[in-house]
Design a protein around this motif. Structure first.
Motif, PDB file in Angstrom:
ATOM      1  N   ILE A 144       0.838  -1.201   0.000  1.00 44.26           N
ATOM      2  CA  ILE A 144       0.000   0.000   0.000  1.00 44.26           C
ATOM      3  C   ILE A 144       0.872   1.250   0.000  1.00 44.26           C
ATOM      4  O   ILE A 144       0.662   2.189  -0.771  1.00 44.26           O
ATOM      5  N   ALA A 145       1.900   1.253   0.872  1.00 42.36           N
ATOM      6  CA  ALA A 145       2.757   2.436   1.005  1.00 42.36           C
ATOM      7  C   ALA A 145       3.522   2.739  -0.276  1.00 42.36           C
ATOM      8  O   ALA A 145       3.808   3.904  -0.582  1.00 42.36           O
ATOM      9  N   GLU A 146       3.850   1.702  -1.055  1.00 40.16           N
ATOM     10  CA  GLU A 146       4.633   1.900  -2.279  1.00 40.16           C
ATOM     11  C   GLU A 146       3.883   2.695  -3.344  1.00 40.16           C
ATOM     12  O   GLU A 146       4.483   3.178  -4.304  1.00 40.16           O
ATOM     13  N   SER A 147       2.591   2.850  -3.166  1.00 41.19           N
ATOM     14  CA  SER A 147       1.801   3.622  -4.122  1.00 41.19           C
ATOM     15  C   SER A 147       1.845   5.120  -3.843  1.00 41.19           C
ATOM     16  O   SER A 147       1.250   5.911  -4.584  1.00 41.19           O
ATOM     17  N   TYR A 148       2.532   5.509  -2.776  1.00 37.01           N
ATOM     18  CA  TYR A 148       2.582   6.914  -2.375  1.00 37.01           C
ATOM     19  C   TYR A 148       4.016   7.303  -2.046  1.00 37.01           C
ATOM     20  O   TYR A 148       4.842   6.454  -1.723  1.00 37.01           O
ATOM     21  N   ASP A 149       4.324   8.599  -2.138  1.00 36.61           N
ATOM     22  CA  ASP A 149       5.652   9.076  -1.736  1.00 36.61           C
ATOM     23  C   ASP A 149       5.607   9.824  -0.410  1.00 36.61           C
ATOM     24  O   ASP A 149       6.580  10.484  -0.027  1.00 36.61           O
ATOM     25  N   LYS A 150       4.476   9.727   0.264  1.00 37.67           N
ATOM     26  CA  LYS A 150       4.314  10.275   1.602  1.00 37.67           C
ATOM     27  C   LYS A 150       3.732   9.178   2.491  1.00 37.67           C
ATOM     28  O   LYS A 150       3.241   8.160   1.992  1.00 37.67           O
ATOM     29  N   PRO A 151       3.751   9.368   3.807  1.00 41.26           N
ATOM     30  CA  PRO A 151       2.997   8.444   4.662  1.00 41.26           C
ATOM     31  C   PRO A 151       1.527   8.434   4.251  1.00 41.26           C
ATOM     32  O   PRO A 151       0.996   9.455   3.785  1.00 41.26           O
ATOM     33  N   VAL A 152       0.872   7.301   4.433  1.00 44.12           N
ATOM     34  CA  VAL A 152      -0.526   7.171   4.027  1.00 44.12           C
ATOM     35  C   VAL A 152      -1.358   6.683   5.213  1.00 44.12           C
ATOM     36  O   VAL A 152      -0.958   5.771   5.935  1.00 44.12           O
ATOM     37  N   PHE A 153      -2.509   7.308   5.407  1.00 41.13           N
ATOM     38  CA  PHE A 153      -3.461   6.856   6.428  1.00 41.13           C
ATOM     39  C   PHE A 153      -4.318   5.731   5.857  1.00 41.13           C
ATOM     40  O   PHE A 153      -4.909   5.872   4.783  1.00 41.13           O
ATOM     41  N   ILE A 154      -4.397   4.615   6.586  1.00 40.62           N
ATOM     42  CA  ILE A 154      -5.409   3.595   6.317  1.00 40.62           C
ATOM     43  C   ILE A 154      -6.478   3.783   7.382  1.00 40.62           C
ATOM     44  O   ILE A 154      -6.196   3.672   8.580  1.00 40.62           O
ATOM     45  N   THR A 155      -7.686   4.096   6.960  1.00 40.15           N
ATOM     46  CA  THR A 155      -8.743   4.502   7.891  1.00 40.15           C
ATOM     47  C   THR A 155      -9.854   3.457   7.997  1.00 40.15           C
ATOM     48  O   THR A 155      -9.988   2.584   7.148  1.00 40.15           O
ATOM     49  N   HIS A 156     -10.628   3.578   9.063  1.00 39.44           N
ATOM     50  CA  HIS A 156     -11.875   2.830   9.248  1.00 39.44           C
ATOM     51  C   HIS A 156     -11.685   1.323   9.182  1.00 39.44           C
ATOM     52  O   HIS A 156     -12.237   0.629   8.329  1.00 39.44           O
ATOM     53  N   TYR A 157     -10.878   0.824  10.113  1.00 39.99           N
ATOM     54  CA  TYR A 157     -10.670  -0.618  10.228  1.00 39.99           C
ATOM     55  C   TYR A 157     -11.912  -1.297  10.817  1.00 39.99           C
ATOM     56  O   TYR A 157     -12.710  -0.661  11.536  1.00 39.99           O
ATOM     57  N   PRO A 158     -12.053  -2.607  10.586  1.00 40.42           N
ATOM     58  CA  PRO A 158     -13.150  -3.345  11.203  1.00 40.42           C
ATOM     59  C   PRO A 158     -13.108  -3.264  12.735  1.00 40.42           C
ATOM     60  O   PRO A 158     -12.026  -3.294  13.332  1.00 40.42           O
ATOM     61  N   THR A 159     -14.253  -3.172  13.343  1.00 37.61           N
ATOM     62  CA  THR A 159     -14.367  -3.085  14.795  1.00 37.61           C
ATOM     63  C   THR A 159     -13.674  -4.260  15.477  1.00 37.61           C
ATOM     64  O   THR A 159     -13.046  -4.109  16.528  1.00 37.61           O
ATOM     65  N   THR A 160     -13.759  -5.433  14.859  1.00 36.65           N
ATOM     66  CA  THR A 160     -13.198  -6.643  15.463  1.00 36.65           C
ATOM     67  C   THR A 160     -11.682  -6.622  15.559  1.00 36.65           C
ATOM     68  O   THR A 160     -11.092  -7.379  16.330  1.00 36.65           O
ATOM     69  N   LEU A 161     -11.015  -5.754  14.782  1.00 36.96           N
ATOM     70  CA  LEU A 161      -9.552  -5.712  14.782  1.00 36.96           C
ATOM     71  C   LEU A 161      -8.986  -4.740  15.805  1.00 36.96           C
ATOM     72  O   LEU A 161      -7.784  -4.777  16.084  1.00 36.96           O
ATOM     73  N   LYS A 162      -9.828  -3.875  16.354  1.00 37.62           N
ATOM     74  CA  LYS A 162      -9.321  -2.766  17.145  1.00 37.62           C
ATOM     75  C   LYS A 162      -9.763  -2.840  18.607  1.00 37.62           C
ATOM     76  O   LYS A 162     -10.717  -3.545  18.940  1.00 37.62           O
ATOM     77  N   PRO A 163      -9.072  -2.109  19.494  1.00 33.91           N
ATOM     78  CA  PRO A 163      -9.385  -2.156  20.930  1.00 33.91           C
ATOM     79  C   PRO A 163     -10.778  -1.633  21.249  1.00 33.91           C
ATOM     80  O   PRO A 163     -11.436  -0.985  20.421  1.00 33.91           O
ATOM     81  N   PHE A 164     -11.190  -1.876  22.476  1.00 35.47           N
ATOM     82  CA  PHE A 164     -12.567  -1.625  22.917  1.00 35.47           C
ATOM     83  C   PHE A 164     -12.953  -0.154  22.931  1.00 35.47           C
ATOM     84  O   PHE A 164     -14.138   0.189  22.895  1.00 35.47           O
ATOM     85  N   TYR A 165     -11.994   0.761  23.001  1.00 32.38           N
ATOM     86  CA  TYR A 165     -12.303   2.166  23.279  1.00 32.38           C
ATOM     87  C   TYR A 165     -12.556   3.009  22.038  1.00 32.38           C
ATOM     88  O   TYR A 165     -12.786   4.211  22.125  1.00 32.38           O
ATOM     89  N   MET A 166     -12.504   2.421  20.835  1.00 35.08           N
ATOM     90  CA  MET A 166     -12.606   3.223  19.615  1.00 35.08           C
ATOM     91  C   MET A 166     -14.056   3.506  19.232  1.00 35.08           C
ATOM     92  O   MET A 166     -14.915   2.623  19.257  1.00 35.08           O
ATOM     93  N   GLN A 167     -14.314   4.745  18.839  1.00 37.20           N
ATOM     94  CA  GLN A 167     -15.650   5.217  18.486  1.00 37.20           C
ATOM     95  C   GLN A 167     -16.134   4.571  17.189  1.00 37.20           C
ATOM     96  O   GLN A 167     -15.412   4.584  16.182  1.00 37.20           O
ATOM     97  N   PRO A 168     -17.338   3.996  17.179  1.00 40.23           N
ATOM     98  CA  PRO A 168     -17.872   3.412  15.940  1.00 40.23           C
ATOM     99  C   PRO A 168     -18.131   4.481  14.883  1.00 40.23           C
ATOM    100  O   PRO A 168     -18.381   5.654  15.192  1.00 40.23           O
ATOM    101  N   HIS A 169     -18.072   4.065  13.628  1.00 45.46           N
ATOM    102  CA  HIS A 169     -18.466   4.938  12.523  1.00 45.46           C
ATOM    103  C   HIS A 169     -19.944   5.301  12.695  1.00 45.46           C
ATOM    104  O   HIS A 169     -20.755   4.443  13.041  1.00 45.46           O
TER     105      HIS A 169
END
Length: 431
Positions: free
Chosen positions: A309-334
């Motif tokens: 994914i990063a190789e498609s950009y020449d800057k850092p890239v944000f990957i956003t909105h991961y599945p709820t099941t992958l992330k810790p309990f405290y993250m705000q739902p979409h």
């Protein structure tokens, strides 16, 4: 006679100075000896010309051993051939301590040997450069957050619960209670944000993760800002401004160190906000198009996926909105989807992987309580954390930047073990 340091010799061109230093290396011909001097602030070449010094001084120069400590006196001269820009015409040498059989010679050494001698390896020009880059990132971090109105807060290292809700913890006894070495200061920083608005911490964190990759350490340092009244999009803007600031600060203040490391600075010059963004959904589609058939929606990304994914950009890239099941309990739902959360990982270019993880935090009491229950976490251990949602709860967001991965990326070093003075690895607790 002016007593000074190598980094300050530019103030004394044409003048005599005295410098306390170590002999990093040397070479000599019949009538000239070249001493590579280091003093912690930098490296400079000392030139000893036989015809211009006493026989005693010249013999000292020829016979002095690697890593012996000395006081050297001489005249500062400009030298366009030197990467540093100056050299020292040596007039006198006062040996403080003669080093014998220094183990790290100028030849090639294996990684395990160098790691066993990390306390000495730090003296090398390359390791010196990496530590200087690390220091500049830390300095620029304080500069950025102070200028943005953040307050530095120090969370505890010993905790009674797990911020990430995992089993990858170092457990210890706290008198008659169970305690853990901190995985993150985040939960405490949320409490601090409710008191002080915008806060940040900088301290050690620990993960009992049995990983041997070039991106992982057991003990590492994190910068963790937390901001009240800040929602998801604004959180991303702060992250990209912060990363841009530290990269540009290193370019400005560590040019010699980056040159020593052979870093391609043109790539770093492109690191200016804003940064590109790709959703988790689109990232999965992208990876499938690139032939990664091993990953499905709901799977976490590994190093090869992040790199692709990063190789498609020449800057850092944000990957956003991961599945709820992958992330810790405290993250705000979409707000419109229950299956993803308002989070983002910032992936560095050139294969260095995730350097920041961040999210908007859940600020609703009942929702957070349910998430804790769903994750099988004891509510009594998180009672204080829940109370933050009982008394004046507000939308708030934060992130954590891993210092060592960031140092590795900016300096161009392949393995994070070189980016911390004394790395703690899966099977290394020495020195």
């Amino acid at each position: 006679m002016n007593k000074t340091t190598i980094s300050q010799v530019h103030k004394y061109v044409g003048e005599d100075v005295k410098i306390g230093a170590w002999i990093a290396n040397k070479r000599s011909s019949g009538k000239i000896a070249f001493l590579q001097l280091r003093d912690g602030t930098g490296f400079i070449q000392g030139v000893v010309v036989k015809a211009e010094v006493s026989e005693e001084v010249f013999q000292q120069a020829k016979g002095i051993t690697q890593e012996s400590s000395v006081y050297v006196t001489g005249t500062v001269q400009k030298d366009e051939r030197s990467p540093f820009g100056y050299e020292l015409q040596v007039k006198g040498i006062d040996v403080i301590h003669q080093s014998v059989d220094y183990p790290i010679t100028p030849k090639e050494h294996g990684t395990e040997f160098l790691m066993d001698n990390r306390h000495l390896w730090l003296r090398s020009k390359r390791q010196h450069a990496v530590m200087k880059v690390r220091n500049e990132i830390i300095r620029a971090t304080y500069e950025f957050f102070n200028e943005q109105g953040f307050t530095k807060v120090d969370p505890p290292i010993l905790t009674g619960s797990a911020p990430e809700g995992t089993t990858e913890l170092f457990a210890t006894k706290y008198f008659d209670e169970d305690a853990y070495l901190s995985q993150s200061g985040q939960l405490y920083m949320e409490a601090a944000a409710m008191a002080l608005g915008k806060v940040f911490s900088f301290g050690p964190t620990f993960r009992a993760e049995k990983s041997k990759t070039r991106r992982h350490l057991i003990e590492f340092w994190m910068i963790e800002p937390e901001m009240a009244f800040v929602e998801f999009e604004e959180n991303l803007e702060v992250q990209e401004q912060y990363v841009s600031h530290i990269v540009q600060s290193v370019l400005k203040n560590c040019s010699l160190e980056l040159k020593t490391l052979g870093r391609d600075t043109e790539k770093l010059e492109k690191i200016q906000a804003p940064f590109p963004r790709i959703s988790y959904d689109d990232a999965i589609k992208f990876l499938h198009e690139k032939g990664f058939t091993d990953i499905s929606w709901g799977d976490d990304f590994g190093a090869p996926h992040e790199t692709a994914i990063a190789e498609s950009y020449d800057k850092p890239v944000f990957i956003t909105h991961y599945p709820t099941t992958l992330k810790p309990f405290y993250m705000q739902p979409h707000p419109n989807r229950e299956d993803v959360v308002l989070c983002a990982d910032l992936i560095a270019p050139e294969g260095y992987g995730e350097i920041i993880g961040g999210s908007e935090r859940i600020h609703d009491y009942e929702m957070l309580k349910q998430r804790l229950t769903d994750h099988g976490l004891a509510l009594e251990a998180y009672e204080w954390y829940l109370q933050l949602r009982e008394f004046g709860s507000v939308p708030h967001s934060g992130f954590g930047l891993g210092l060592e991965r960031t140092v590795a990326w900016i300096s161009g070093v392949e393995h994070v073990r070189e980016t911390i003075p004394f790395p703690r690895l899966l099977n290394r607790l020495y020195p």
